[in-house]
Design an enzyme around this catalytic site. Structure first.
Site, PDB file in Angstrom:
ATOM      1  N   ASP A   1      16.626  15.778  16.391  1.00  0.00           N
ATOM      2  CA  ASP A   1      17.870  16.169  16.884  1.00  0.00           C
ATOM      3  C   ASP A   1      17.351  17.468  17.543  1.00  0.00           C
ATOM      4  OD1 ASP A   1      18.067  17.615  14.751  1.00  0.00           O
ATOM      5  OD2 ASP A   1      20.246  17.035  14.411  1.00  0.00           O
ATOM      6  N   SER A   2      16.525  18.288  17.339  1.00  0.00           N
ATOM      7  CA  SER A   2      15.795  19.330  17.801  1.00  0.00           C
ATOM      8  C   SER A   2      15.844  19.228  19.452  1.00  0.00           C
ATOM      9  CB  SER A   2      14.603  19.829  17.357  1.00  0.00           C
ATOM     10  OG  SER A   2      13.544  19.134  17.434  1.00  0.00           O
TER      11      SER A   2
ATOM     12  N   GLU B   1      19.773  14.430   7.163  1.00  0.00           N
ATOM     13  CA  GLU B   1      19.656  15.706   6.330  1.00  0.00           C
ATOM     14  C   GLU B   1      20.470  15.740   5.199  1.00  0.00           C
ATOM     15  OE1 GLU B   1      20.510  19.018   8.783  1.00  0.00           O
ATOM     16  OE2 GLU B   1      19.248  18.170  10.456  1.00  0.00           O
TER      17      GLU B   1
ATOM     18  N   GLU C   1      12.083  21.611   4.641  1.00  0.00           N
ATOM     19  CA  GLU C   1      12.074  22.716   5.988  1.00  0.00           C
ATOM     20  C   GLU C   1      12.507  23.962   5.293  1.00  0.00           C
ATOM     21  OE1 GLU C   1      14.222  21.872   9.384  1.00  0.00           O
ATOM     22  OE2 GLU C   1      13.966  23.566  10.152  1.00  0.00           O
TER      23      GLU C   1
HETATM   24  O1  KIV Z   1      15.125  17.899  14.594  1.00  0.00           O
HETATM   25  C1  KIV Z   1      14.215  18.136  14.324  1.00  0.00           C
HETATM   26  O2  KIV Z   1      13.003  18.276  14.855  1.00  0.00           O
HETATM   27  C2  KIV Z   1      14.031  18.509  12.916  1.00  0.00           C
HETATM   28  C3  KIV Z   1      13.041  19.434  12.282  1.00  0.00           C
HETATM   29  C4  KIV Z   1      13.521  20.819  12.791  1.00  0.00           C
HETATM   30  C5  KIV Z   1      12.557  19.262  11.018  1.00  0.00           C
HETATM   31  O3  KIV Z   1      14.846  17.862  12.162  1.00  0.00           O
END
Ligand code: KIV
Length: 283
Positions: free
Chosen positions: A44-45, A115, A183
């Site tokens: 979701d980044s 998460e 992380e």
């Molecule tokens: O969304 C993402 O890319 C992640 C990373 C920051 C670990 O969860």
């Protein structure tokens, strides 16, 4: 050949490092698969890296599914993890299982990631896993919990908080997770979690001892320059290359040197040109 969870388990057992990158689009996925990455995270980044938001909170399930479909088309033979966006699993086990299922059914993902480690989240891991879907936990600096964590800060920097992370990893594994992403923790904490785990532990900013390493691809190729976390190593400067290319194109168009009349232009025969000139004369 596409790796399965059995291959990833074997790699972790035998100390063969697992490579893992984020990806959000078809073209980048093609290059990543060609380069031989073991796993792709459609994170979701994407909200920050590809959609230009300040946080990951606005990302929707539909955003994620569309991106996962594109990445799957670009990387048909790579293990893909779809990241469950904010509020796509927090509400109930039913909501979590239904949305996890969309990643598999609509986008061809191999696993999902979520998460945190509250008792409710451990329950979600169990429910999704019992539905037959591979689940990756995500502990430490968990951006969807940034408010409660007081920002995007490294976690487990005291003995007590480090121990808590170890307990959380054990809890998420017990709930049925097939792997865990850690992380933003000190290397010693990444090592302690990895040594005690019975499943692959992937790290991003968690030191060198985890079974595998993840980076956000746009950070490591020099595309995302809004900020760069301490743990990022830059392997290429794609941003600078893009800039160079765009700038050269703009200059040539302004100068009238692109397109030239020979290499980049379609032609018709002299005879057809003459005919056309005759047809145009008098028009
Ligand atoms: O969304 C993402 O890319 C992640 C990373 C920051 C670990 O969860």
């Amino acid at each position: 050949m596409k790796k399965s969870i059995l291959d990833l388990n074997r790699m972790a057992d035998e100390g063969e490092k697992i490579t893992y990158l984020t990806c959000y689009d078809y073209l980048t996925a093609k290059y990543q698969e060609r380069a031989g990455v073991d796993m792709i995270l459609v994170g979701d980044s994407m909200g920050m890296v590809a959609l230009g938001y300040d946080t990951t909170f606005p990302v929707t399930m539909d955003d994620m599914i569309r991106a996962c479909q594109a990445v799957r088309r670009g990387a048909p033979n790579t293990f893909i993890v779809g990241d469950m966006p904010y509020m796509s699993y927090q509400i109930s086990d039913e909501q979590a299982v239904e949305n996890a299922g969309r990643f598999i059914k609509e986008a061809g993902c191999d696993a999902i990631k979520l998460e945190g480690c509250t008792p409710a989240i451990a329950g979600r891991v169990r429910a999704i896993s019992e539905a037959g879907i591979l689940v990756s936990g995500h502990l430490g600096l968990t951006p969807q919990f940034a408010g409660q964590l007081g920002g995007y800060k490294a976690q487990g920097k005291t003995a007590d908080t480090a121990l808590k992370l170890l307990e959380q990893a054990a809890e998420i594994e017990k709930a049925g997770a097939a792997m865990i992403l850690i992380e933003g923790v000190p290397a010693v904490v990444g090592k302690a979690i990895t040594e005690r785990a019975g499943i692959p532990i992937l790290g991003i900013g968690a030191g060198s001892h985890t079974h595998g390493q993840l980076l956000i691809y746009a950070d490591m190729v020099g595309l995302y320059d809004n900020f760069t976390p301490k743990f990022v190593k830059k392997y290429a400067d794609v941003g600078a290359e893009l800039f160079k290319g765009f700038e050269a194109y703009i200059k040539e168009v302004h100068a009238g040197t692109f397109p030239d009349d020979v290499e980049h232009t379609y032609k018709i025969s002299d005879e057809e040109t003459k005919k056309l000139e005759e047809l145009l004369s008098g028009k």
